[in-house]
Design an enzyme around this catalytic site. Structure first.
Site, short mmCIF file in Angstrom:
data_model
loop_
_atom_site.label_atom_id
_atom_site.label_comp_id
_atom_site.label_asym_id
_atom_site.label_seq_id
_atom_site.Cartn_x
_atom_site.Cartn_y
_atom_site.Cartn_z
CG HIS A 1 6.06 -13.62 -31.42
ND1 HIS A 1 7.03 -13.48 -30.45
CD2 HIS A 1 6.51 -12.96 -32.52
CE1 HIS A 1 8.04 -12.77 -30.96
NE2 HIS A 1 7.75 -12.44 -32.20
NE ARG B 1 -6.98 -2.61 5.08
CZ ARG B 1 -7.60 -1.44 5.15
NH1 ARG B 1 -6.91 -0.31 5.01
NH2 ARG B 1 -8.90 -1.36 5.37
CB VAL C 1 8.89 6.61 12.33
CG1 VAL C 1 8.30 7.89 12.89
CG2 VAL C 1 9.10 6.73 10.84
CB ILE D 1 -0.99 -0.03 1.19
CG1 ILE D 1 -2.01 -1.15 0.97
CG2 ILE D 1 -1.70 1.32 1.35
CD1 ILE D 1 -3.03 -1.34 2.09
P1 FAD Z 1 -13.98 -4.68 3.27
O1 FAD Z 1 -13.78 -4.35 1.86
O2 FAD Z 1 -13.04 -4.10 4.27
O3 FAD Z 1 -15.45 -4.28 3.63
C1 FAD Z 1 -15.97 -4.43 4.89
C2 FAD Z 1 -17.21 -3.57 5.02
O4 FAD Z 1 -17.86 -3.90 6.24
C3 FAD Z 1 -16.90 -2.09 5.10
O5 FAD Z 1 -17.70 -1.38 4.18
C4 FAD Z 1 -17.25 -1.72 6.53
O6 FAD Z 1 -17.72 -0.39 6.66
C5 FAD Z 1 -18.36 -2.72 6.82
N1 FAD Z 1 -18.60 -2.96 8.25
C6 FAD Z 1 -17.69 -3.05 9.25
N2 FAD Z 1 -18.32 -3.27 10.42
C7 FAD Z 1 -19.65 -3.34 10.16
C8 FAD Z 1 -20.81 -3.54 10.95
N3 FAD Z 1 -20.75 -3.77 12.26
N4 FAD Z 1 -22.01 -3.52 10.34
C9 FAD Z 1 -22.12 -3.33 9.00
N5 FAD Z 1 -21.04 -3.13 8.21
C10 FAD Z 1 -19.83 -3.13 8.77
N6 FAD Z 1 -6.84 -5.89 -2.48
C11 FAD Z 1 -6.67 -6.47 -3.68
O7 FAD Z 1 -7.01 -7.63 -3.85
N7 FAD Z 1 -6.10 -5.76 -4.72
C12 FAD Z 1 -5.70 -4.49 -4.59
O8 FAD Z 1 -5.20 -3.89 -5.54
C13 FAD Z 1 -5.87 -3.86 -3.33
N8 FAD Z 1 -5.49 -2.58 -3.15
C14 FAD Z 1 -5.71 -1.98 -1.95
C15 FAD Z 1 -5.32 -0.65 -1.80
C16 FAD Z 1 -5.53 0.00 -0.60
C17 FAD Z 1 -5.12 1.42 -0.43
C18 FAD Z 1 -6.17 -0.71 0.48
C19 FAD Z 1 -6.44 -0.02 1.79
C20 FAD Z 1 -6.55 -2.03 0.34
C21 FAD Z 1 -6.32 -2.68 -0.88
N9 FAD Z 1 -6.67 -4.01 -1.06
C22 FAD Z 1 -6.47 -4.61 -2.28
C23 FAD Z 1 -7.25 -4.82 0.02
C24 FAD Z 1 -8.76 -4.96 -0.17
O9 FAD Z 1 -9.34 -3.69 -0.18
C25 FAD Z 1 -9.34 -5.82 0.94
O10 FAD Z 1 -8.66 -7.05 1.01
C26 FAD Z 1 -10.82 -6.09 0.70
O11 FAD Z 1 -11.55 -4.89 0.63
C27 FAD Z 1 -11.38 -6.96 1.81
O12 FAD Z 1 -12.72 -7.22 1.56
P2 FAD Z 1 -13.75 -7.57 2.72
O13 FAD Z 1 -15.00 -7.93 2.01
O14 FAD Z 1 -13.14 -8.53 3.64
O15 FAD Z 1 -13.95 -6.23 3.55
#
Ligand code: FAD
Length: 483
Positions: free
Chosen positions: A455, A283, A246, A193
């Site tokens: 190719h 994270r 840091v 990241i």
């Molecule tokens: P998330 O996408 O984190 O979604 C979880 C959701 O649950 C959120 O919207 C949150 O608000 C919601 N939530 C939390 N608690 C509650 C609650 N109590 N009630 C209701 N809702 C709730 N991954 C890749 O594969 N390729 C990439 O290029 C990539 N680039 C990235 C770049 C950055 C800057 C970052 C920060 C991450 C990147 N990632 C990438 C990682 C990727 O974003 C995560 O692995 C992915 O989003 C995880 O999916 P998830 O469904 O587990 O949860």
């Protein structure tokens, strides 16, 4: 009180993929998330906005590089507001599309946050467009369910005892908002990241310094690949400080003064002031879902929810997927787990047991790998053969003037099976899919070498790596050892 056959908590790539699949299988589904549309971290503040900005960085870098081919563009004029608007448009288009897909599938989407009342009941507090709890107050709505999937994802880690409350100190979410183009930026953390966002800011003209606590960038990734990327990162950055920590941060006028502790740092380099600081040190899982302690769901020492291979928690009605259950924290891993959990809920005997989960770092050059790495093999004391194909020998790489790439296959000597693939070079993120298929299908080096590749393309480097294994790659001459 309403009832849902399946409720999915969190609408990131894990949650929405699960909800949509369950609806396609005929289940009655509710999806809960604080945002106005599904998308989660990946679409709103992760994968998608970062890749939109990285595309712009690629264009800028390519235009600068064109000078070497006799094409000179003037210095770019960057309109940050329009650039931000482009990124926001991409995000809105995709999340709006997911909202539509949700409606078409008759998934009940609730903008709100969920808490557990017990193992079959949720308390849902509706929220407003900004994701904040709705001001209505009152008691939360109750929703009973047959099954729930927790897909609450993760959030940025902070530096213990160091983070200061200053808008100049950003996490990845704030950095993606592109508040401005700072003259100088310190990126704390040499993981993917930090490097991706550092690449964006450097392309826009910021002088970027990266500080990494360990001895190399992208800790854990294959060194053969990282060494090639590191050369470019060195050239892109003002400084890359390895083995450096840091130790303090303080707001100072128009900047943040940072103190460092590290091997071989000159006394004057131990304190420096930057316009902005980006903290990208990893994270943390969002496993502290309110009321989880009223269920039998357990959380391990690293904060991940414990699940079995079908993604079932210790509470039989509740499953968990995505970043909240463990590494690698990647969108495609979350989506795949979501589909496994849904099939398990539908009564199928399934397990999340992939042979290869691809990882891609979208820097320049891109770095991608899947399956077994050389490091893994060494740790497991497993005998492997590594077949490397340097991109200097690729016609396509020459036409792109990008010969600083490498493709490598990790193979089992006896069976010739492809166990892992690593690629560094432009487009590595697209190329790795062939490696994932090869590993998952149990392909051998013969299968890969006998498959005709178009190719001139970079995909030929995968085929020629397999030829290297047999010692007869067309474009690599290795004199035979005299016996
Ligand atoms: P998330 O996408 O984190 O979604 C979880 C959701 O649950 C959120 O919207 C949150 O608000 C919601 N939530 C939390 N608690 C509650 C609650 N109590 N009630 C209701 N809702 C709730 N991954 C890749 O594969 N390729 C990439 O290029 C990539 N680039 C990235 C770049 C950055 C800057 C970052 C920060 C991450 C990147 N990632 C990438 C990682 C990727 O974003 C995560 O692995 C992915 O989003 C995880 O999916 P998830 O469904 O587990 O949860």
């Amino acid at each position: 009180m309403s009832n849902s056959q399946l409720v999915v908590i969190g609408a990131g790539p894990g949650g929405y993929a699960a909800a949509f699949y369950a609806a396609d299988l005929g289940m009655q589904v509710t999806l809960v998330d604080p945002s106005v549309n599904p998308g989660g971290v990946c679409l709103y503040r992760g994968c998608i906005p970062s890749k939109a900005l990285l595309h712009v960085a690629d264009v800028l870098n390519e235009a600068r590089h064109a000078d070497a081919w006799g094409i000179t563009f003037g210095a770019p004029t960057i309109d940050v507001d329009r650039l931000r608007a482009f990124k926001t448009k991409v995000v809105n288009q995709l999340t709006g599309g997911l909202g539509q897909l949700s409606k078409q599938r008759k998934v009940t989407y609730i903008q709100g946050t969920a808490a557990f009342r017990d193992a079959r009941t949720l308390e849902i507090t509706r929220s407003t467009d900004g994701g904040a709890p709705a001001p209505a107050g009152g008691t939360p709505e109750l929703l009973t369910f047959d099954h729930a999937i927790i897909a609450t994802g993760s959030r940025p880690s902070t530096v213990p005892g160091l983070s200061i409350d200053s808008p100049r100190v950003m996490d990845s979410t704030a950095a993606l908002e592109l508040p401005d183009i700072p003259k100088t930026l310190l990126v704390v953390g040499g993981g993917y990241i930090g490097l991706e966002l550092g690449t964006v800011y450097a392309a826009l003209g910021t002088k970027v310094t990266v500080v990494e606590m360990t001895g190399g960038l992208l800790p854990g990734a294959d060194r053969d690949l990282v060494n090639i990327l590191a050369k470019r990162i060195d050239a892109m950055c003002e400084a890359v400080l390895l083995n450096t920590k840091v130790t303090g941060m303080q707001e100072a006028g128009d900047g943040v003064t940072v103190t460092f502790e590290g091997e071989g740092l000159a006394p004057e380099a131990k304190t420096r002031t930057f316009d902005r600081v980006l903290i990208a040190i990893g994270r943390r899982p969002n496993s502290a879902v309110p009321g989880l302690d009223r269920t039998r769901v357990t959380v391990n020492a690293r904060g991940f929810i414990d699940v079995d291979p079908a993604r079932r928690t210790a509470e039989p009605t509740i499953y968990a997927i995505g970043d909240v259950v463990g590494e690698p924290m990647l969108a495609h891993k979350a989506s795949h787990e979501g589909r496994v959990a849904v099939e398990a809920i539908a009564g199928e005997r399934v397990a999340f047991e992939p042979l290869a989960i691809p990882a891609v770092v979208f820097t320049d050059p891109e770095l991608a790998w899947c399956g077994l790495t050389e490091n893994d093999a060494q740790k497991a004391n497993r005998e492997v053969v590594v077949a490397r194909f340097p991109w200097g020998a690729s016609g396509r790489a020459q036409t792109l003037d990008r010969v600083d790439g490498l493709t490598k296959l990790i193979l089992e000597p006896k069976t010739e099976r492809v166990l892992g693939v690593g690629i560094v070079g432009p487009g590595a993120g697209e190329l790795i899919a062939e490696g994932v298929l090869a590993v998952e299908m149990g392909a051998t080096a013969t299968d890969v070498r006998m498959t005709i590749h178009p190719h001139p393309t970079l995909s030929e480097t995968v085929m020629e790596s397999a030829e290297v294994f047999f010692g007869h790659a067309t474009h690599v001459y290795r004199p035979k050892k005299k016996s």
